[in-house]
Design an enzyme around this catalytic site. Structure first.
Site, PDB file in Angstrom:
ATOM      1  N   ASP A 109       1.058  -1.618  -0.406  1.00  0.00           N
ATOM      2  CA  ASP A 109       0.055   0.255  -0.139  1.00  0.00           C
ATOM      3  C   ASP A 109       0.637   1.378   0.497  1.00  0.00           C
ATOM      4  O   ASP A 109       0.732   2.063  -1.020  1.00  0.00           O
ATOM      5  CB  ASP A 109      -0.725   0.165   1.423  1.00  0.00           C
ATOM      6  CG  ASP A 109      -2.069  -1.533   1.072  1.00  0.00           C
ATOM      7  OD1 ASP A 109      -2.587  -1.631   0.045  1.00  0.00           O
ATOM      8  OD2 ASP A 109      -2.278  -1.953   2.196  1.00  0.00           O
ATOM      9  N   HIS A 123      -5.690  -3.195   5.967  1.00  0.00           N
ATOM     10  CA  HIS A 123      -4.605  -3.785   3.918  1.00  0.00           C
ATOM     11  C   HIS A 123      -6.561  -4.631   3.519  1.00  0.00           C
ATOM     12  O   HIS A 123      -6.461  -5.816   2.491  1.00  0.00           O
ATOM     13  CB  HIS A 123      -3.824  -4.334   4.122  1.00  0.00           C
ATOM     14  CG  HIS A 123      -3.618  -5.413   2.643  1.00  0.00           C
ATOM     15  ND1 HIS A 123      -2.953  -4.025   2.006  1.00  0.00           N
ATOM     16  CD2 HIS A 123      -3.547  -6.432   2.033  1.00  0.00           C
ATOM     17  CE1 HIS A 123      -2.777  -5.357   0.954  1.00  0.00           C
ATOM     18  NE2 HIS A 123      -3.385  -6.413   0.867  1.00  0.00           N
TER      19      HIS A 123
HETATM   20  C1  LMR Z   1      -3.075  -7.243  -3.601  1.00  0.00           C
HETATM   21  O1  LMR Z   1      -3.351  -5.996  -2.647  1.00  0.00           O
HETATM   22  O2  LMR Z   1      -2.790  -6.967  -4.197  1.00  0.00           O
HETATM   23  C2  LMR Z   1      -2.882  -7.860  -1.943  1.00  0.00           C
HETATM   24  O3  LMR Z   1      -3.463  -7.982  -1.279  1.00  0.00           O
HETATM   25  C3  LMR Z   1      -3.972  -8.987  -2.733  1.00  0.00           C
HETATM   26  C4  LMR Z   1      -5.288  -8.791  -3.546  1.00  0.00           C
HETATM   27  O4  LMR Z   1      -6.128 -10.106  -3.387  1.00  0.00           O
HETATM   28  O5  LMR Z   1      -5.937  -7.686  -3.888  1.00  0.00           O
END
Ligand code: LMR
Length: 347
Positions: free
Chosen positions: A184, A210
């Site tokens: 991120d 997240h």
């Molecule tokens: C991401 O942020 O790319 C990972 O958490 C995978 C997803 O499923 O988005």
């Protein structure tokens, strides 16, 4: 009296001070899921880190390639790391198979579990991925209880609280377990474009969690990003929140972010090792927390000789970020509770 000016080494007729070579660590690292889409590039990047003396590549016998194959391949890099592969049959328990692989580890990176398909949320993966993570975490608890564990297992917002609580129940330190949310930060840095600074000179802290709205980039806390017009921030914020889904959709049912995730995982992993070697590093990571009223939170942590040596305060938030923080808390609270419930029912 006039203050005495210090004379430079050159003015004293001396040459530049010889640079002392930085002492590197001698660490053992394991990547659980090391033969998969994230695992292979993650192993490559970790094998290149001068702090890594031994790299263990562990995966199931149904992985993309055999873990020993990845290990043999990486063993030819002209780097100091000795690389070993460990394979386990599907259905076997990590705790029965990983003694040699995990014993003595300082850092275990865990890119494991099922990826999302278009239309799925990270939350949809909870049960299956929490069970996979639990097997590995229990083996770590037994064979390397002092190691730092970096989890790349979705949904991070629930899986990390579940695993950290399991650690707590075993009398171990829950702060040894961090969810890797570095991607991120990497994305926020990259998306701050149109500025003179290259993305790697930008450092936007991303706090919260997240998944979706729980991802909160603090653009106001970076000296370049804070110059962006306020009306552009909501779109930029949303771009960071949706970036994982953009990759899932672009891969069209064939997985989620692997290469950028490996890059981000390695950034975090290398910071942990740098900290253990005595060079403190600050990163955002999702772990046990006391800086808000939520018990788990992606926050700025300092990695030092014992792992997380310090948690930094949130810092100043502007009006937009303060409002967003309230939104973060609503979603994150429920996702943490799912993790705590899992730990309650599965210990
Ligand atoms: C991401 O942020 O790319 C990972 O958490 C995978 C997803 O499923 O988005």
């Amino acid at each position: 009296p006039r203050p005495r000016r210090r004379r430079s080494r050159r003015a004293k007729g001396k040459g530049p001070r010889a640079k002392e070579p930085r002492k590197t660590g001698e660490f053992k690292v394991c990547v659980c899921g090391g033969a998969g889409g994230i695992g292979q590039p993650l192993c490559l990047l970790m094998a290149m880190d001068p702090n890594v003396k031994e790299l263990c590549v562990f995966d199931l016998n149904v992985a993309m390639v055999p873990a020993q194959g990845v290990a043999t391949d990486l063993g030819h890099l002209e780097k100091k790391a000795a690389v070993k592969g460990y394979v386990m049959e599907v259905g076997q328990k990590p705790v029965d198979n990983l003694e040699e692989c995990l014993t003595g580890c300082h850092l275990v990176l865990i890119p494991a579990g099922m990826p999302r398909k278009p239309g799925q949320t990270r939350d949809d993966l909870f049960k299956i991925n929490a069970d996979i993570a639990k097997g590995i975490v229990e083996a770590c608890a037994k064979y390397c209880p002092d190691a730092m564990l970096g989890m790349i297992v979705n949904p991070v917002n629930s899986v990390v609280p579940a695993m950290a609580e399991l650690y707590k129940k075993k009398g171990l330190d829950p702060m040894k377990i961090v969810g890797i949310t570095t991607l991120d930060v990497v994305r926020a840095n990259k998306f701050v474009v149109r500025l003179p600074a290259p993305p790697d000179r930008v450092n936007v802290p991303v706090i919260g969690g997240h998944a979706g709205t729980t991802i909160l980039p603090l653009f106001s806390q970076d000296k370049h990003a804070k110059t962006i017009d306020a009306e552009k921030i909501p779109d930029l914020d949303k771009h960071v929140q949706d970036a994982g889904t953009d990759v899932v959709n672009a891969k069209n049912g064939k997985g989620s972010a692997t290469l950028s995730m490996a890059y981000a995982g390695a950034r975090l992993g290398k910071s942990v090792l740098a900290g253990l070697a005595g060079q403190r590093r600050t990163e955002c990571a999702y772990c046990k927390s006391e800086i808000t009223d939520l018990p788990y939170f992606a926050q700025k942590v300092v990695f030092g000789k014992e792992g997380i040596s310090k948690v930094l305060p949130l810092g100043e938030l502007n009006e937009y970020e303060t409002k967003r923080l309230e939104e973060v808390k609503v979603q994150l609270k429920g996702e943490i509770e799912s993790g705590l419930k899992y730990a309650e029912e599965n210990s």
